[in-house]
Enzyme design. Structure first.
Site, PDB file in Angstrom:
ATOM      1  N   LYS A 135      -1.301  -1.248  -4.107  1.00 55.63           N
ATOM      2  CA  LYS A 135      -2.386  -0.276  -4.074  1.00 55.63           C
ATOM      3  C   LYS A 135      -1.729   1.097  -4.183  1.00 55.63           C
ATOM      4  CE  LYS A 135      -5.875   1.877  -1.118  1.00 55.63           C
ATOM      5  NZ  LYS A 135      -6.559   1.909   0.196  1.00 55.63           N
ATOM      6  N   TYR A 170       0.874  -1.185   0.000  1.00 56.23           N
ATOM      7  CA  TYR A 170       0.000   0.000   0.000  1.00 56.23           C
ATOM      8  C   TYR A 170       0.902   1.224   0.000  1.00 56.23           C
ATOM      9  CZ  TYR A 170      -3.717   3.182   1.717  1.00 56.23           C
ATOM     10  OH  TYR A 170      -4.613   4.203   1.878  1.00 56.23           O
TER      11      TYR A 170
END
Length: 296
Positions: free
Chosen positions: A164, A136
């Site tokens: 992400k 992330y």
């Protein structure tokens, strides 16, 4: 051939609380089922939108179990396992694996501005838990930037399967594809859905499907299939709402929109406070305009 479990639309789920600010586990389980029925591919409990920083260890573990128990067959759970220390993050990844999660979502260390060696060591430790790890990248909040070359290093070592991407810089998609062609790109912020969909994203870790899953999932399918004639007018309609996902008040914003759509958004735990009246009015206006156009 089935797609990897981290592909598709995974909703970063908002977490409902009772009036006394205890976790409403039954309400959360119902919300997971609602998202599955709305066409989503999975959920990400214990992300920032799920206010994981305010949960006790027991609450955090129970939220993961509630999501997995509520998930129908083929609906995947990707818990957030972010923590200040690598050992703690690994323990959360192990808890996710024991509960039956399909993959995990991992921030870099963010208690301080970690250097490259610390970041690699962090991902190396959590990868030992055995589940596929989705990195992330949110340098706006963590102050640690997972640049394309660093992500390529993590992928080449087999530590991550996807990222992400939350920077909002769509140019990174192309550099990432050049440096790490086997690393999957997941859309990280709702307001670059179309741009990253065109650029080759194979998934979306999403905020506003909490409110309108069917319409947003359809928009994702259009964006990633290249059907721009249909995608663009929908994206224009939804963008005033989608951009709240990238604001500081994104948790309160999405919960307010959920309330207005007939879902249980509700209150947040401190330190988050209620939205100022002027800001709440703007979000309510944007939400009602989207609902008035028939999006669900």
């Amino acid at each position: 051939m089935n797609a990897p479990v981290w592909h598709g639309v995974h909703v970063a789920t908002a977490l409902p609380f009772n009036d006394d600010l205890s976790v409403d586990y039954d309400g959360y389980a119902e919300h997971v089922r609602f998202l599955a029925e709305g066409g989503c591919d999975g959920v990400c409990p214990n992300g920032s939108l799920g206010e994981y920083q305010t949960l006790t260890d027991d609450e955090r573990a129970r939220v993961v179990r509630a999501a997995i128990e509520a998930a129908p067959d083929g609906f995947h759970v990707m818990p957030g396992v972010g923590a200040y220390g690598a050992a703690e993050a690994r323990r959360w990844a192990e808890q996710a694996a024991e509960a039956g999660a399909a993959s995990v979502l991992l921030l870099p260390p963010n208690a301080y501005r970690a250097d490259r060696q610390a970041v690699v060591g962090h991902y190396r430790e959590v990868a030992r838990a055995g589940l596929p790890v989705v990195a992330y990248n949110n340098p706006l909040d963590t102050k640690v930037d997972l640049t394309p070359d660093l992500l390529a290093e993590l992928h080449q070592e087999g530590l991550i399967v996807a990222v992400k991407e939350f920077t909002g810089d769509v140019r990174r998609a192309y550099e990432l594809a050049e440096r790490a062609p086997g690393l999957d790109l997941l859309i990280g912020s709702d307001d670059v859905l179309l741009e990253l969909g065109i650029a080759g994203a194979v998934g979306w870790i999403a905020g506003y499907p909490n409110m309108i899953p069917r319409s947003t999932v359809e928009l994702y399918r259009l964006a990633t299939s290249g059907d721009l004639d249909k995608a663009l007018p929908v994206y224009r309609d939804l963008h005033p709402l989608l951009r709240w996902d990238s604001k500081t008040e994104f948790v309160q914003s999405i919960k307010l929109s959920m309330d207005l759509a007939g879902r249980k958004g509700g209150v947040c735990r401190p330190p988050r406070t209620a939205l100022p009246s002027e800001l709440a009015a703007r979000i309510a206006r944007d939400t009602r305009e989207v609902l008035a156009k028939g999006y669900r």
